[in-house]
Design a protein around this motif. Sequence first.
Motif, PDB file in Angstrom:
ATOM      1  N   SER A 273       0.831  -1.210   0.000  1.00  0.00           N
ATOM      2  CA  SER A 273       0.000   0.000   0.000  1.00  0.00           C
ATOM      3  C   SER A 273       0.860   1.252   0.000  1.00  0.00           C
ATOM      4  CB  SER A 273      -0.920   0.014   1.216  1.00  0.00           C
ATOM      5  OG  SER A 273      -1.810  -1.059   1.173  1.00  0.00           O
ATOM      6  N   ASN A 274       1.861   1.287   0.856  1.00  0.00           N
ATOM      7  CA  ASN A 274       2.752   2.454   0.921  1.00  0.00           C
ATOM      8  C   ASN A 274       3.496   2.646  -0.393  1.00  0.00           C
ATOM      9  OD1 ASN A 274       2.002   2.961   3.580  1.00  0.00           O
ATOM     10  ND2 ASN A 274       3.620   1.661   4.392  1.00  0.00           N
ATOM     11  N   PHE A 275       3.991   1.553  -0.942  1.00  0.00           N
ATOM     12  CA  PHE A 275       4.737   1.610  -2.196  1.00  0.00           C
ATOM     13  C   PHE A 275       3.850   2.107  -3.340  1.00  0.00           C
ATOM     14  CE2 PHE A 275       6.574  -0.720  -5.927  1.00  0.00           C
ATOM     15  CZ  PHE A 275       7.738   0.020  -6.009  1.00  0.00           C
ATOM     16  N   LEU A 276       2.617   1.605  -3.417  1.00  0.00           N
ATOM     17  CA  LEU A 276       1.710   2.030  -4.483  1.00  0.00           C
ATOM     18  C   LEU A 276       1.328   3.501  -4.358  1.00  0.00           C
ATOM     19  CD1 LEU A 276      -0.579  -1.109  -4.831  1.00  0.00           C
ATOM     20  CD2 LEU A 276       1.179  -0.313  -6.423  1.00  0.00           C
ATOM     21  N   LYS A 277       1.164   3.976  -3.122  1.00  0.00           N
ATOM     22  CA  LYS A 277       0.884   5.407  -2.923  1.00  0.00           C
ATOM     23  C   LYS A 277       2.031   6.261  -3.446  1.00  0.00           C
ATOM     24  CE  LYS A 277      -2.082   4.898   1.090  1.00  0.00           C
ATOM     25  NZ  LYS A 277      -2.188   5.002   2.543  1.00  0.00           N
ATOM     26  N   GLN A 278       3.256   5.825  -3.185  1.00  0.00           N
ATOM     27  CA  GLN A 278       4.426   6.571  -3.676  1.00  0.00           C
ATOM     28  C   GLN A 278       4.518   6.499  -5.197  1.00  0.00           C
ATOM     29  OE1 GLN A 278       7.742   4.808  -1.659  1.00  0.00           O
ATOM     30  NE2 GLN A 278       7.217   5.690   0.328  1.00  0.00           N
ATOM     31  N   LEU A 279       4.287   5.313  -5.754  1.00  0.00           N
ATOM     32  CA  LEU A 279       4.350   5.164  -7.211  1.00  0.00           C
ATOM     33  C   LEU A 279       3.310   6.020  -7.927  1.00  0.00           C
ATOM     34  CD1 LEU A 279       4.934   1.398  -8.032  1.00  0.00           C
ATOM     35  CD2 LEU A 279       6.441   3.316  -8.525  1.00  0.00           C
ATOM     36  N   ALA A 280       2.137   6.135  -7.348  1.00  0.00           N
ATOM     37  CA  ALA A 280       1.066   6.921  -7.964  1.00  0.00           C
ATOM     38  C   ALA A 280       1.478   8.375  -8.150  1.00  0.00           C
ATOM     39  CB  ALA A 280      -0.203   6.828  -7.133  1.00  0.00           C
ATOM     40  N   GLU A 281       2.436   8.838  -7.372  1.00  0.00           N
ATOM     41  CA  GLU A 281       2.889  10.230  -7.454  1.00  0.00           C
ATOM     42  C   GLU A 281       4.102  10.427  -8.362  1.00  0.00           C
ATOM     43  OE1 GLU A 281       1.135  12.736  -6.245  1.00  0.00           O
ATOM     44  OE2 GLU A 281      -0.294  11.178  -5.650  1.00  0.00           O
ATOM     45  N   VAL A 282       4.649   9.359  -8.905  1.00  0.00           N
ATOM     46  CA  VAL A 282       5.799   9.479  -9.816  1.00  0.00           C
ATOM     47  C   VAL A 282       5.321  10.207 -11.078  1.00  0.00           C
ATOM     48  CG1 VAL A 282       7.402   8.167 -11.268  1.00  0.00           C
ATOM     49  CG2 VAL A 282       6.976   7.451  -8.907  1.00  0.00           C
ATOM     50  N   PRO A 283       5.980  11.298 -11.453  1.00  0.00           N
ATOM     51  CA  PRO A 283       5.510  12.121 -12.581  1.00  0.00           C
ATOM     52  C   PRO A 283       5.279  11.345 -13.877  1.00  0.00           C
ATOM     53  CG  PRO A 283       7.275  13.244 -11.424  1.00  0.00           C
ATOM     54  CD  PRO A 283       7.169  11.877 -10.817  1.00  0.00           C
ATOM     55  N   GLU A 284       6.143  10.397 -14.205  1.00  0.00           N
ATOM     56  CA  GLU A 284       6.002   9.637 -15.448  1.00  0.00           C
ATOM     57  C   GLU A 284       4.760   8.737 -15.431  1.00  0.00           C
ATOM     58  OE1 GLU A 284      10.015  11.097 -15.025  1.00  0.00           O
ATOM     59  OE2 GLU A 284       8.814   9.895 -13.672  1.00  0.00           O
ATOM     60  N   ILE A 285       4.368   8.311 -14.253  1.00  0.00           N
ATOM     61  CA  ILE A 285       3.166   7.479 -14.120  1.00  0.00           C
ATOM     62  C   ILE A 285       1.929   8.368 -14.085  1.00  0.00           C
ATOM     63  CG2 ILE A 285       1.938   5.890 -12.585  1.00  0.00           C
ATOM     64  CD1 ILE A 285       4.716   4.820 -11.762  1.00  0.00           C
ATOM     65  N   LYS A 286       2.021   9.434 -13.315  1.00  0.00           N
ATOM     66  CA  LYS A 286       0.896  10.364 -13.177  1.00  0.00           C
ATOM     67  C   LYS A 286       0.505  10.991 -14.520  1.00  0.00           C
ATOM     68  CE  LYS A 286      -0.500  13.359  -9.472  1.00  0.00           C
ATOM     69  NZ  LYS A 286      -0.109  14.056  -8.286  1.00  0.00           N
ATOM     70  N   SER A 287       1.500  11.265 -15.357  1.00  0.00           N
ATOM     71  CA  SER A 287       1.239  11.900 -16.652  1.00  0.00           C
ATOM     72  C   SER A 287       0.872  10.898 -17.749  1.00  0.00           C
ATOM     73  CB  SER A 287       2.468  12.707 -17.084  1.00  0.00           C
ATOM     74  OG  SER A 287       3.539  11.823 -17.363  1.00  0.00           O
TER      75      SER A 287
ATOM     76  N   SER B 221     -14.777  -6.760  -3.157  1.00  0.00           N
ATOM     77  CA  SER B 221     -15.078  -5.439  -2.598  1.00  0.00           C
ATOM     78  C   SER B 221     -13.919  -4.925  -1.740  1.00  0.00           C
ATOM     79  CB  SER B 221     -16.378  -5.459  -1.804  1.00  0.00           C
ATOM     80  OG  SER B 221     -16.283  -6.312  -0.704  1.00  0.00           O
ATOM     81  N   GLU B 222     -13.235  -5.816  -1.037  1.00  0.00           N
ATOM     82  CA  GLU B 222     -12.062  -5.391  -0.254  1.00  0.00           C
ATOM     83  C   GLU B 222     -10.951  -4.886  -1.171  1.00  0.00           C
ATOM     84  OE1 GLU B 222     -10.930  -7.977   3.349  1.00  0.00           O
ATOM     85  OE2 GLU B 222     -12.215  -9.289   2.141  1.00  0.00           O
ATOM     86  N   ILE B 223     -10.737  -5.587  -2.268  1.00  0.00           N
ATOM     87  CA  ILE B 223      -9.702  -5.179  -3.225  1.00  0.00           C
ATOM     88  C   ILE B 223     -10.077  -3.843  -3.844  1.00  0.00           C
ATOM     89  CG2 ILE B 223      -8.502  -5.785  -5.355  1.00  0.00           C
ATOM     90  CD1 ILE B 223      -9.101  -8.753  -4.644  1.00  0.00           C
ATOM     91  N   LYS B 224     -11.333  -3.713  -4.256  1.00  0.00           N
ATOM     92  CA  LYS B 224     -11.799  -2.465  -4.868  1.00  0.00           C
ATOM     93  C   LYS B 224     -11.675  -1.295  -3.887  1.00  0.00           C
ATOM     94  CE  LYS B 224     -15.477  -0.576  -7.597  1.00  0.00           C
ATOM     95  NZ  LYS B 224     -16.258   0.450  -7.344  1.00  0.00           N
ATOM     96  N   ASN B 225     -12.045  -1.499  -2.628  1.00  0.00           N
ATOM     97  CA  ASN B 225     -11.914  -0.444  -1.614  1.00  0.00           C
ATOM     98  C   ASN B 225     -10.468  -0.008  -1.463  1.00  0.00           C
ATOM     99  OD1 ASN B 225     -14.647  -0.394  -1.088  1.00  0.00           O
ATOM    100  ND2 ASN B 225     -14.502  -1.755   0.693  1.00  0.00           N
ATOM    101  N   LYS B 226      -9.555  -0.974  -1.440  1.00  0.00           N
ATOM    102  CA  LYS B 226      -8.132  -0.638  -1.301  1.00  0.00           C
ATOM    103  C   LYS B 226      -7.654   0.147  -2.517  1.00  0.00           C
ATOM    104  CE  LYS B 226      -5.247  -1.532   1.433  1.00  0.00           C
ATOM    105  NZ  LYS B 226      -4.766  -0.698   2.545  1.00  0.00           N
ATOM    106  N   LEU B 227      -8.058  -0.266  -3.713  1.00  0.00           N
ATOM    107  CA  LEU B 227      -7.664   0.463  -4.917  1.00  0.00           C
ATOM    108  C   LEU B 227      -8.206   1.892  -4.901  1.00  0.00           C
ATOM    109  CD1 LEU B 227      -8.091  -2.286  -7.650  1.00  0.00           C
ATOM    110  CD2 LEU B 227      -5.957  -1.186  -6.951  1.00  0.00           C
ATOM    111  N   ASN B 228      -9.445   2.063  -4.440  1.00  0.00           N
ATOM    112  CA  ASN B 228     -10.025   3.407  -4.341  1.00  0.00           C
ATOM    113  C   ASN B 228      -9.235   4.273  -3.368  1.00  0.00           C
ATOM    114  OD1 ASN B 228     -12.023   2.825  -6.197  1.00  0.00           O
ATOM    115  ND2 ASN B 228     -13.536   2.280  -4.638  1.00  0.00           N
ATOM    116  N   GLN B 229      -8.770   3.698  -2.276  1.00  0.00           N
ATOM    117  CA  GLN B 229      -7.974   4.442  -1.295  1.00  0.00           C
ATOM    118  C   GLN B 229      -6.632   4.867  -1.876  1.00  0.00           C
ATOM    119  OE1 GLN B 229      -7.480   1.905   2.115  1.00  0.00           O
ATOM    120  NE2 GLN B 229      -9.680   1.766   2.502  1.00  0.00           N
ATOM    121  N   LEU B 230      -6.087   4.059  -2.772  1.00  0.00           N
ATOM    122  CA  LEU B 230      -4.761   4.336  -3.331  1.00  0.00           C
ATOM    123  C   LEU B 230      -4.782   5.431  -4.395  1.00  0.00           C
ATOM    124  CD1 LEU B 230      -3.490   0.672  -3.669  1.00  0.00           C
ATOM    125  CD2 LEU B 230      -2.768   2.364  -1.970  1.00  0.00           C
TER     126      LEU B 230
END
Length: 146
Positions: free
Chosen positions: A44-58, A78-87
């Motif tokens: 979860s922590n790693f995916l949150k950081q990756l989501a902010e990488v400019p090359e991924i975000k753009s 539903s648990e998986i979907k909830n986690k993805l929504n949080q990320l």
Amino acid sequence: MQIYDILPDLSKIKALPGSNRSLLLSSGRPVLVIFWSVSCSSCSNFLKQLAEVPEIKSKRVVPILIHIYLDREQVSLSEIKNKLNQLHFDAVSLDDIDDRLAAVFQFRYVPALYLFDKQERLRFKQSGKSSTNLIEQRLKRLLNEK
């Protein structure tokens, strides 16, 4: 999976609800495949950081998140979907419920990350806890290749 291996066909893997499958239609971009699990806190922590990488975000890179089940855990969609929504990670989201992809990629720990170039050849891989700095460097290098 070894360096320069070709990205396996992911079209037959079950998409999770809310998955952005349209990203797969954009060829000619590097592909970042990430194996993760709901029960993995470092994922979860790693995916949150990756989501902010400019090359991924753009959207210069196609991110593919593949959920796996650790130790035959029972996790609902539903648990998986909830986690993805949080990320808040705009990605193609797949569910490897039968461990087909886990067997092909042969990783040991999650999160596991595989970076494929524009020709869909594996150029970088890592598993276990990691830093996004190295991934950002690899992405920049791949994006600047001719």
